[in-house]
Scaffold this motif. Structure first.
Motif, mmCIF file in Angstrom:
data_model
loop_
_atom_site.group_PDB
_atom_site.id
_atom_site.type_symbol
_atom_site.label_atom_id
_atom_site.label_comp_id
_atom_site.label_asym_id
_atom_site.label_seq_id
_atom_site.Cartn_x
_atom_site.Cartn_y
_atom_site.Cartn_z
ATOM 1 N N VAL A 19 0.832 -1.202 0.000
ATOM 2 C CA VAL A 19 0.000 0.000 0.000
ATOM 3 C C VAL A 19 0.877 1.266 0.000
ATOM 4 O O VAL A 19 1.934 1.308 0.644
ATOM 5 C CB VAL A 19 -0.979 -0.018 1.214
ATOM 6 C CG1 VAL A 19 -0.245 0.148 2.542
ATOM 7 C CG2 VAL A 19 -2.073 1.020 1.059
ATOM 8 N N ASP A 20 0.451 2.237 -0.782
ATOM 9 C CA ASP A 20 1.076 3.564 -0.832
ATOM 10 C C ASP A 20 2.513 3.590 -1.358
ATOM 11 O O ASP A 20 3.262 4.520 -1.058
ATOM 12 C CB ASP A 20 1.027 4.245 0.551
ATOM 13 C CG ASP A 20 -0.362 4.809 0.843
ATOM 14 O OD1 ASP A 20 -1.200 4.845 -0.092
ATOM 15 O OD2 ASP A 20 -0.600 5.223 1.988
ATOM 16 N N THR A 21 2.894 2.597 -2.123
ATOM 17 C CA THR A 21 4.223 2.649 -2.731
ATOM 18 C C THR A 21 4.216 3.533 -3.978
ATOM 19 O O THR A 21 5.279 3.903 -4.485
ATOM 20 C CB THR A 21 4.711 1.232 -3.113
ATOM 21 O OG1 THR A 21 3.669 0.548 -3.805
ATOM 22 C CG2 THR A 21 5.118 0.440 -1.877
ATOM 23 N N VAL A 35 -6.040 10.433 -10.831
ATOM 24 C CA VAL A 35 -6.935 9.427 -10.260
ATOM 25 C C VAL A 35 -6.666 9.271 -8.761
ATOM 26 O O VAL A 35 -7.579 9.224 -7.942
ATOM 27 C CB VAL A 35 -6.770 8.074 -10.982
ATOM 28 C CG1 VAL A 35 -7.539 6.966 -10.269
ATOM 29 C CG2 VAL A 35 -7.217 8.186 -12.438
ATOM 30 N N GLN A 36 -5.396 9.237 -8.393
ATOM 31 C CA GLN A 36 -5.026 8.924 -7.001
ATOM 32 C C GLN A 36 -5.632 9.929 -6.021
ATOM 33 O O GLN A 36 -6.119 9.536 -4.966
ATOM 34 C CB GLN A 36 -3.495 8.874 -6.869
ATOM 35 C CG GLN A 36 -3.006 8.176 -5.603
ATOM 36 C CD GLN A 36 -2.872 9.108 -4.411
ATOM 37 O OE1 GLN A 36 -2.678 10.305 -4.565
ATOM 38 N NE2 GLN A 36 -3.003 8.546 -3.215
ATOM 39 N N GLU A 37 -5.620 11.206 -6.388
ATOM 40 C CA GLU A 37 -6.133 12.219 -5.456
ATOM 41 C C GLU A 37 -7.644 12.117 -5.279
ATOM 42 O O GLU A 37 -8.191 12.639 -4.313
ATOM 43 C CB GLU A 37 -5.721 13.620 -5.912
ATOM 44 C CG GLU A 37 -4.279 13.900 -5.520
ATOM 45 C CD GLU A 37 -3.708 15.156 -6.152
ATOM 46 O OE1 GLU A 37 -4.480 16.095 -6.427
ATOM 47 O OE2 GLU A 37 -2.486 15.196 -6.383
ATOM 48 N N GLY A 41 -9.512 8.236 0.934
ATOM 49 C CA GLY A 41 -8.375 7.958 1.812
ATOM 50 C C GLY A 41 -7.077 7.713 1.062
ATOM 51 O O GLY A 41 -6.096 7.253 1.639
ATOM 52 N N GLY A 42 -7.069 8.017 -0.229
ATOM 53 C CA GLY A 42 -5.859 7.799 -1.026
ATOM 54 C C GLY A 42 -5.549 6.325 -1.234
ATOM 55 O O GLY A 42 -4.430 5.954 -1.579
ATOM 56 N N ILE A 43 -6.566 5.486 -1.028
ATOM 57 C CA ILE A 43 -6.385 4.030 -1.080
ATOM 58 C C ILE A 43 -7.139 3.471 -2.293
ATOM 59 O O ILE A 43 -8.307 3.770 -2.474
ATOM 60 C CB ILE A 43 -6.951 3.383 0.216
ATOM 61 C CG1 ILE A 43 -6.195 3.869 1.450
ATOM 62 C CG2 ILE A 43 -6.960 1.874 0.131
ATOM 63 C CD1 ILE A 43 -4.844 3.246 1.644
ATOM 64 N N THR A 44 -6.481 2.663 -3.082
ATOM 65 C CA THR A 44 -7.154 1.992 -4.201
ATOM 66 C C THR A 44 -7.972 0.822 -3.651
ATOM 67 O O THR A 44 -7.459 0.038 -2.860
ATOM 68 C CB THR A 44 -6.123 1.490 -5.223
ATOM 69 O OG1 THR A 44 -5.352 2.604 -5.668
ATOM 70 C CG2 THR A 44 -6.803 0.831 -6.417
HETATM 71 NA NA NA Z 1 -2.600 4.737 -1.850
#
Ligand code: NA
Ligand code: GTP
Ligand code: MG
Length: 343
Positions: A19-21, A35-37, A41-44
């Protein structure tokens, strides 16, 4: 053989890691999207798919002056979540791909889901390239936007280079502990036995040209047979989604073959096989993410490999992760239904 080389489908590349790499951010960097923003929660939390046409890859890699021709029509990239609770989605993504990018945060080294992803890839003997991401976070890093990695590395101070080398060595040691040989890609003389590491930054785009070129060159060099286009439809359901104006739709990855509007299809359903007819074949624009709402392109037919949104009646109980089957003129519907339910 010449003929097969001229009829290659796009390789499917899965991007995996802890996660978050920076998996989604790397894709944003290539797409020129954000897309990420927009993620909670910034989580896919879903599998995504983006098609990169060869001309975009050519443009993005031109500074590397690679004479090698791009023989594939493009690259289909599958984004996966790194959060530990989405093991099933990582497994689904890795099961589909021809090649993978394993993203490692240079500030963190190997983490639990790096190792989990690594093992999923090894289970299927899938080739992968390591993106050693977030190099811009090395203290004192001097950015040259979108530069090839060797070029930008030369601009760095001795201290930055030392820190980079120290962290790289740690990562290589950690891979060794997992039984894998890895090496910086431009020093790797045994591609295939030793896995290549490409240092990248999703924020500055450094190393991204190298990553793209290596992906395409490596897949078209070593996977000609696997990538030779076949008319036999091979297609997997990624997600089942309600979309305003379209009802329940399925997002699929078409690995091989051609789908047409009006095709009779069978998918696995929770209450038995679903037999229906493709009403519309939709894709996002090239370089746009399938899982993000946007405007869709309508197609009469689509050739693999592609990420596609299919609208049809009766998809409410379709099961994600299973196969989609086309009923051909010669096929016995009952056989196809049985095949669909075996998934
Ligand atoms: Na993330
Ligand atoms: P999951 O999909 O949730 O597993 O995360 P991910 O691997 O897709 O990572 P994501 O793209 O969400 O990025 C996580 C955070 O790291 C975000 O805040 C990004 O802005 C940041 N980030 C990603 N890549 C880089 C990079 O190369 N450099 C820096 N400085 N930050 C980065
Ligand atoms: Mg992500």
């Amino acid at each position: 053989p010449k003929q097969s080389e001229e009829n290659l489908r796009s390789p499917i590349c899965c991007i995996m890691g802890h996660v978050d790499t920076g998996k989604t951010k790397l894709l944003d960097c290539i797409r020129g999207t954000n897309v990420q923003e927009g993620e909670a929660g910034g989580i896919t939390q879903q599998i995504g798919a983006t098609y990169f046409p060869a001309e975009n890859i050519r443009e993005r890699t031109k500074e590397l002056k690679a004479d090698a021709k791009l023989k594939v029509p493009g690259l289909l990239v599958i984004d996966t979540p790194g959060h530990e609770s989405f093991n099933n989605l990582r497994s689904r993504g890795s099961g589909l791909c021809d090649i993978a990018i394993l993203v490692v945060d240079i500030m963190h080294g190997l983490e639990p889901q790096t190792i989990e992803s690594l093992n999923l890839l090894r289970m299927k003997n899938t080739e992968f390239i390591v993106a050693l991401n977030k190099v811009d976070r090395l203290y004192g890093w001097k950015t040259t936007r979108n530069a090839p990695i060797v070029k930008t590395m030369k601009q760095q101070s001795k201290d930055v280079q030392n820190e980079f080398n120290m962290r790289l060595t740690q990562v290589i040691t950690q891979f060794k502990e997992q039984g894998l040989n890895t090496e910086l890609y431009y020093k790797n003389k045994e591609m295939g036995e030793t896995f290549s590491i490409v240092p990248t930054s999703a924020i500055s785009g450094e190393g991204v040209p190298d990553l793209l070129l290596l992906l395409v060159q490596w897949s078209q060099k070593t996977m000609v047979e696997k990538l030779t286009f076949s008319n036999d439809v091979q297609c997997t359901v990624l997600e089942v989604k309600v979309v305003e104006g379209h009802g329940t739709t399925i997002d699929v990855v078409l690995v091989n073959g051609v789908l047409h509007e009006g095709d009779q299809i069978v998918v696995c359903g929770m209450q038995g096989p679903i037999v229906t007819t493709i009403r519309a074949l939709l894709t996002p624009h090239p370089m746009k993410e399938l899982r993000v709402k946007g405007s869709y392109l309508h197609h009469k037919e689509i050739k693999a490999a592609q990420g596609i949104k299919i609208t049809a009646q009766g998809l409410e109980h379709a099961v994600a992760g299973t196969g989609l089957y086309v009923v051909g003129p010669e096929d016995d519907l009952e056989d196809v239904k049985d095949a669909a339910m075996e998934d």
